[in-house]
Design an enzyme around this catalytic site. Structure first.
Site, PDB file in Angstrom:
ATOM      1  N   ASP A 192       3.381  -4.455   8.236  1.00 44.98           N
ATOM      2  CA  ASP A 192       2.176  -3.656   8.066  1.00 44.98           C
ATOM      3  C   ASP A 192       0.990  -4.604   8.255  1.00 44.98           C
ATOM      4  O   ASP A 192       0.669  -5.399   7.374  1.00 44.98           O
ATOM      5  CB  ASP A 192       2.171  -3.029   6.668  1.00 44.98           C
ATOM      6  CG  ASP A 192       0.871  -2.304   6.368  1.00 44.98           C
ATOM      7  OD1 ASP A 192      -0.052  -2.330   7.223  1.00 44.98           O
ATOM      8  OD2 ASP A 192       0.768  -1.714   5.268  1.00 44.98           O
ATOM      9  N   GLN A 239      -4.248  -4.729   7.150  1.00 47.17           N
ATOM     10  CA  GLN A 239      -5.301  -5.616   6.629  1.00 47.17           C
ATOM     11  C   GLN A 239      -5.379  -6.929   7.379  1.00 47.17           C
ATOM     12  O   GLN A 239      -6.449  -7.495   7.544  1.00 47.17           O
ATOM     13  CB  GLN A 239      -5.063  -5.918   5.134  1.00 47.17           C
ATOM     14  CG  GLN A 239      -5.308  -4.746   4.208  1.00 47.17           C
ATOM     15  CD  GLN A 239      -6.751  -4.265   4.240  1.00 47.17           C
ATOM     16  OE1 GLN A 239      -7.678  -4.982   4.605  1.00 47.17           O
ATOM     17  NE2 GLN A 239      -6.947  -3.011   3.871  1.00 47.17           N
ATOM     18  N   LYS A 277     -10.008  -0.344  10.939  1.00 50.27           N
ATOM     19  CA  LYS A 277     -10.187  -1.546  10.126  1.00 50.27           C
ATOM     20  C   LYS A 277     -10.447  -2.766  11.006  1.00 50.27           C
ATOM     21  O   LYS A 277     -10.679  -3.864  10.519  1.00 50.27           O
ATOM     22  CB  LYS A 277      -8.942  -1.793   9.263  1.00 50.27           C
ATOM     23  CG  LYS A 277      -8.711  -0.718   8.212  1.00 50.27           C
ATOM     24  CD  LYS A 277      -7.562  -1.120   7.311  1.00 50.27           C
ATOM     25  CE  LYS A 277      -6.963   0.035   6.546  1.00 50.27           C
ATOM     26  NZ  LYS A 277      -7.732   0.457   5.368  1.00 50.27           N
ATOM     27  N   CYS A 321      -4.772   2.548  -3.693  1.00 43.36           N
ATOM     28  CA  CYS A 321      -3.553   3.072  -3.066  1.00 43.36           C
ATOM     29  C   CYS A 321      -2.367   2.137  -3.297  1.00 43.36           C
ATOM     30  O   CYS A 321      -1.521   1.955  -2.412  1.00 43.36           O
ATOM     31  CB  CYS A 321      -3.733   3.321  -1.570  1.00 43.36           C
ATOM     32  SG  CYS A 321      -4.956   4.557  -1.212  1.00 43.36           S
ATOM     33  N   HIS A 341       0.867  -1.183   0.000  1.00 41.12           N
ATOM     34  CA  HIS A 341       0.000   0.000   0.000  1.00 41.12           C
ATOM     35  C   HIS A 341       0.907   1.237   0.000  1.00 41.12           C
ATOM     36  O   HIS A 341       2.013   1.178   0.538  1.00 41.12           O
ATOM     37  CB  HIS A 341      -0.834  -0.072   1.282  1.00 41.12           C
ATOM     38  CG  HIS A 341      -1.902   0.962   1.422  1.00 41.12           C
ATOM     39  ND1 HIS A 341      -1.642   2.243   1.845  1.00 41.12           N
ATOM     40  CD2 HIS A 341      -3.243   0.900   1.229  1.00 41.12           C
ATOM     41  CE1 HIS A 341      -2.784   2.918   1.896  1.00 41.12           C
ATOM     42  NE2 HIS A 341      -3.767   2.135   1.527  1.00 41.12           N
TER      43      HIS A 341
HETATM   44  C1  LIG Z   1      -2.129  -2.723   3.646  1.00 38.87           C
HETATM   45  C2  LIG Z   1      -2.439  -1.366   4.182  1.00 38.87           C
HETATM   46  N1  LIG Z   1      -1.493  -0.666   4.807  1.00 38.87           N
HETATM   47  C3  LIG Z   1      -1.727   0.546   5.322  1.00 38.87           C
HETATM   48  C4  LIG Z   1      -2.950   1.144   5.227  1.00 38.87           C
HETATM   49  C5  LIG Z   1      -3.156   2.513   5.798  1.00 38.87           C
HETATM   50  O1  LIG Z   1      -4.028   2.497   6.871  1.00 38.87           O
HETATM   51  P1  LIG Z   1      -4.568   3.848   7.513  1.00 38.87           P
HETATM   52  O2  LIG Z   1      -5.194   4.619   6.393  1.00 38.87           O
HETATM   53  O3  LIG Z   1      -5.565   3.393   8.513  1.00 38.87           O
HETATM   54  O4  LIG Z   1      -3.419   4.562   8.119  1.00 38.87           O
HETATM   55  C6  LIG Z   1      -3.980   0.468   4.564  1.00 38.87           C
HETATM   56  C7  LIG Z   1      -5.317   1.098   4.420  1.00 38.87           C
HETATM   57  O5  LIG Z   1      -6.022   0.900   3.474  1.00 38.87           O
HETATM   58  C8  LIG Z   1      -3.717  -0.815   4.039  1.00 38.87           C
HETATM   59  O6  LIG Z   1      -4.668  -1.511   3.406  1.00 38.87           O
END
Ligand SMILES: Cc1ncc(COP(=O)(O)O)c(C=O)c1O
Lengths: 137, 400
Positions: B197, B200, B223, B358, B120
């Site tokens: 990370d 998800q 999430k 993204c 992401h």
């Molecule tokens: C794999 C992954 N990493 C990071 C994020 C970023 O999360 P946040 O927007 O809650 O900071 C997302 C959000 O869609 C994600 O899917």
């Protein structure tokens, strides 16, 4: 709405006659299919509209009188929306174009939701670029 | 399709959306909230508020106790060791930005940061910008044809120059979970910090940070059925001391005069300003509630929903990205622009995501302008899936 061309009035009538979303979608596709698209050679990075997830190109033909926008889009429904937008402003001069209430136009067609800022379909971004091009003109 | 969700009743938001004829299949973007989360928030505000850590009065003590109790209960949910640290952030994005800045002083030109091809933007851009600023090399670990990380290849890419390995435990586009332990172990041996990370992954399987044995782990409350604007950065005991303070202000300082200051260690030294106390307390309550449920039953339910979506898409000849095995599926209809399909699904009250998710470099590398994504949570049921497929069939008929 005042100052609608006959073709625009017809479009309003057609869209307002749609009972269901399916009919509206099919009509939108038909409008999209009729759009004279910007030739491939003019689909340059400069002409890309920033801020849409779908690629859209937009060009203001400076030579044309009356003023004329040319657009292209990869998505068929967006192409329909763009065709309807052009329908509304064709024949107007720059000042008149800027004054068009686009939200009202799409509301009249029953397509208001396609204009909302969260939509990534790009219509809002296209409008901004149109205004910028007109301001430069 | 008879796949009832026994947990659906606990989520007023999903029931409200259903009344608005909306089928929520975008939980990977953000999840609906259980009643317990809403009640905790409301109770927290109803009883009178106070700042944490700063006040001598009783309301302040109560807020501080609730805040620190939330920290321990979240550490417990992560299965952290007593010596590990939980730092509160605004979300995964902030957690990764924090790491990229708080570790920056360790790196020299030519050092390497390794990420996967499916990250992401939140786990790409902070590292990319750091690499550009400091002349580091950003190595992108490739996927195989199933969209899975090629772990053996990744391990071979490690060297003494490798300083950070930052990988998502579940891609928000491919929806594939795989074991990262061998890579993490090899990275540690090479002397690199490991960052997971978990944005998800965490909602589909309770993390076990000790077993995973990563140095850092980030996730986002929203999430995880929790509130907006809160996230967690977990740091192992030996890694947390490598972090240099990155944002400055109230609460994080031990001593301060006009010209210089001394800062508190983690976690407080990394939590400047007034924290999102109510949300943090509500997040902990959400996790406590989640732990009281039968996690096995939830996982099985989600797996059945996932299989139903996958089969239905395959039967309809949709082009699926990679080989997803968890929680979400991204796809395209042949010859149809994803935004056309998304618009017509939206017209029919089906909330799925469309676009580049993204992850622009990933979609570019797959030669795609975008894709649609269906994502699932414990409250989805067979009716949701059925509604999705009937809407899809209608949309395809119109667009074909
Ligand atoms: C794999 C992954 N990493 C990071 C994020 C970023 O999360 P946040 O927007 O809650 O900071 C997302 C959000 O869609 C994600 O899917």
């Amino acid at each position: 709405m005042s100052g609608l061309s006959r073709a625009a009035q017809q479009a309003v009538h057609d869209f307002q006659s749609c009972q269901q979303w399916e009919q509206r979608a099919r009509l939108l596709l038909q409008w999209g299919a009729q759009l004279d698209e910007l030739p491939e050679a003019l689909r340059t990075p400069d002409n890309l509209v920033h801020g849409c997830e779908t690629r859209v190109w937009l060009l203001l033909d400076q030579q044309a009188d009356p003023l004329c926008f040319q657009v292209a889009s990869e998505a068929r429904l967006l192409r329909g929306l763009l065709a309807l937008l052009l329908l509304r402003i064709t024949g107007l001069n720059a000042k008149q174009m800027v004054e068009v209430d686009v939200a009202e136009w799409f509301a009249l067609l029953g397509l208001s939701r396609q204009l909302s800022p969260s939509r990534s379909n790009g219509l809002t971004a296209v409008l901004l670029k149109m205004q910028a091009l007109l301001a430069q003109n | 399709m008879f796949l009832p969700s026994p947990w659906r009743q606990f989520f007023p938001g999903i029931l409200a959306l259903a009344e608005q004829q909306q089928t929520w299949l975008d939980s990977a973007a953000t999840a609906q909230k259980p009643q317990v989360m809403i009640d905790t928030l409301s109770q927290y505000y109803q009883q009178g508020v106070a700042n944490v850590h700063r006040a001598q009065h009783q309301p302040g003590e109560r807020a501080t106790r609730a805040f620190e109790a939330a920290r321990s209960s979240i550490a417990d949910w992560l299965q952290a060791d007593a010596n590990d640290t939980v730092i509160f952030t605004k979300g995964s994005t902030e957690g990764i930005n924090l790491l990229s800045q708080a570790l920056a002083h360790h790196f020299q030109a030519g050092d390497e940061i390794l990420i996967s091809a499916y990250e992401h933007h939140a786990n790409l851009l902070p590292w990319q910008q750091l690499a550009r600023a400091r002349d580091l090399t950003l190595k992108v670990l490739p996927m195989d044809k199933h969209g899975h990380l090629d772990i053996d290849y990744a391990i071979r890419q490690l060297s003494t120059r490798s300083k950070v390995v930052a990988i998502s435990a579940l891609s928000n586009v491919i929806g594939h979970r795989q074991s990262l332990q061998p890579l993490l172990a090899a990275a540690r041996k090479a002397g690199a910090w490991t960052v997971i990370d978990g944005a998800q992954a965490a909602v589909h399987q309770r993390p076990n940070v000790q077993q995973l044995d990563c140095d850092f782990f980030v996730c986002s409350a929203h999430k995880l059925y929790g509130p907006d604007g809160v996230g967690v950065l977990f740091a192992r005991q030996h890694a947390v001391t490598a972090l240099r303070h990155w944002q400055f202000g109230g609460e994080m300082v031990r001593r301060c005069d006009y010209q210089q200051a001394e800062f508190l260690p983690a976690p407080l030294g990394f939590e400047p300003g007034t924290p999102s106390t109510a949300n943090i307390v509500a997040f902990a309550a959400t996790l406590d509630w989640l732990q009281s449920l039968d996690s096995q039953a939830i996982a099985e339910h989600e797996a059945r929903l996932h299989a139903a979506v996958l089969t239905g898409l395959q039967e309809r000849g949709m082009q699926i990205i990679g080989s997803p095995n968890c929680a979400l599926i991204s796809f395209n209809a042949p010859q149809i622009h994803h935004s056309d399909l998304a618009l017509l699904l939206g017209e029919q009250g089906v909330a799925v995501r469309a676009g580049h998710h993204c992850a622009m470099p990933l979609l570019q590398s797959l030669g795609l302008a975008g894709a649609l994504r269906v994502s699932l949570a414990m409250y989805n049921n067979g009716d949701d899936i059925q509604h999705f497929f009937s809407a899809l069939d209608q949309a395809l008929e119109i667009l074909q």
